[in-house]
Design a protein around this motif. Sequence first.
Motif, short mmCIF file in Angstrom:
data_model
loop_
_atom_site.label_atom_id
_atom_site.label_comp_id
_atom_site.label_asym_id
_atom_site.label_seq_id
_atom_site.Cartn_x
_atom_site.Cartn_y
_atom_site.Cartn_z
N ASP A 147 -42.61 5.67 23.63
CA ASP A 147 -41.58 6.65 23.95
C ASP A 147 -41.20 6.67 25.42
O ASP A 147 -40.28 7.40 25.81
N ASP A 148 -41.89 5.89 26.27
CA ASP A 148 -41.45 5.76 27.66
C ASP A 148 -40.36 4.70 27.80
O ASP A 148 -39.98 4.32 28.90
N ARG A 149 -39.88 4.19 26.64
CA ARG A 149 -38.79 3.21 26.54
C ARG A 149 -39.18 1.82 27.05
O ARG A 149 -38.32 0.98 27.27
N SER A 150 -40.46 1.60 27.23
CA SER A 150 -40.91 0.31 27.76
C SER A 150 -41.62 -0.52 26.71
O SER A 150 -42.10 -0.01 25.71
N ASP A 167 -37.05 0.28 30.34
CA ASP A 167 -35.78 0.53 29.65
C ASP A 167 -35.42 -0.61 28.69
O ASP A 167 -34.29 -1.07 28.63
N HIS A 169 -35.16 -0.30 25.65
CA HIS A 169 -34.12 0.37 24.87
C HIS A 169 -33.75 1.63 25.64
O HIS A 169 -34.58 2.18 26.38
N HIS A 171 -33.50 4.48 24.52
CA HIS A 171 -34.24 5.60 23.93
C HIS A 171 -35.63 5.09 23.54
O HIS A 171 -36.00 3.98 23.89
N PHE A 172 -36.40 5.91 22.82
CA PHE A 172 -37.75 5.52 22.43
C PHE A 172 -37.75 4.16 21.74
O PHE A 172 -36.90 3.87 20.91
N VAL A 173 -38.76 3.33 22.06
CA VAL A 173 -38.97 2.07 21.34
C VAL A 173 -39.97 2.36 20.23
O VAL A 173 -41.12 2.73 20.48
N GLY A 189 -35.50 0.49 18.06
CA GLY A 189 -35.58 1.76 18.76
C GLY A 189 -34.78 2.87 18.13
O GLY A 189 -34.01 2.67 17.17
N ASP A 191 -32.37 4.18 19.41
CA ASP A 191 -30.96 3.95 19.73
C ASP A 191 -30.22 3.19 18.63
O ASP A 191 -29.07 2.81 18.80
#
Length: 200
Positions: A147-150, A167, A169, A171-173, A189, A191
């Motif tokens: 959820d840190d998008r990494s 980043d 994504h 949003h959350f991966v 994700g 997104d």
Amino acid sequence: VKFWDIETGFCVHTLNDHRDWVRCVAVRESDGGLMATSGNDCVVIVYHSTGDRKKICELRGHEHVVETVAFVTAPAPASDSGKKRGAAEQKRLECIGDYIASGGRDRTVRLWSIASASCLAVFTAHENWVRSVLIHPSGNYILSAGDDRSIRVFEIKSNRCLRTIDDAHPHFVSCIAMHHTLPIMISGGVDQTVKCWQLD
């Protein structure tokens, strides 16, 4: 946890060891002989997936809900070409077949040994919930997303984060998967996109 006969549609076995929601299951791809489950009770449970389906061990250490568990991504079966491999390579394959990784809402990624029922390493680089983990086919790396998008790559030997895709994504991966022979990883994700990554 329920086992289903695909042909008949009937449940053939039920496991009742968890004390809260079960959120993830994984089967060892190399031989199908082991499976692992986890969830809201923070315990990773490993079973024989065939025969009597006995419990092998319980792995404890996560401090919050476990969202994901994974065995090594489809390593080559040790028996196929064991005669062509040296003793050291055979031992390495047996070692990585013993690995299981997990990730959860405590923001950690953990590597476990099934044989010793112990935690081998804890990786703490994520800044939010860990949603997906996988063990690289080589057995040298754990890849994770959250959820840190990494998306992060951890080296098992040095116990450190080698690479971070910030980043990955917007949003959350929520999930990652990897081809077992080609250097290709796929991520999905919140997104609503799926991305394909070339690994070097």
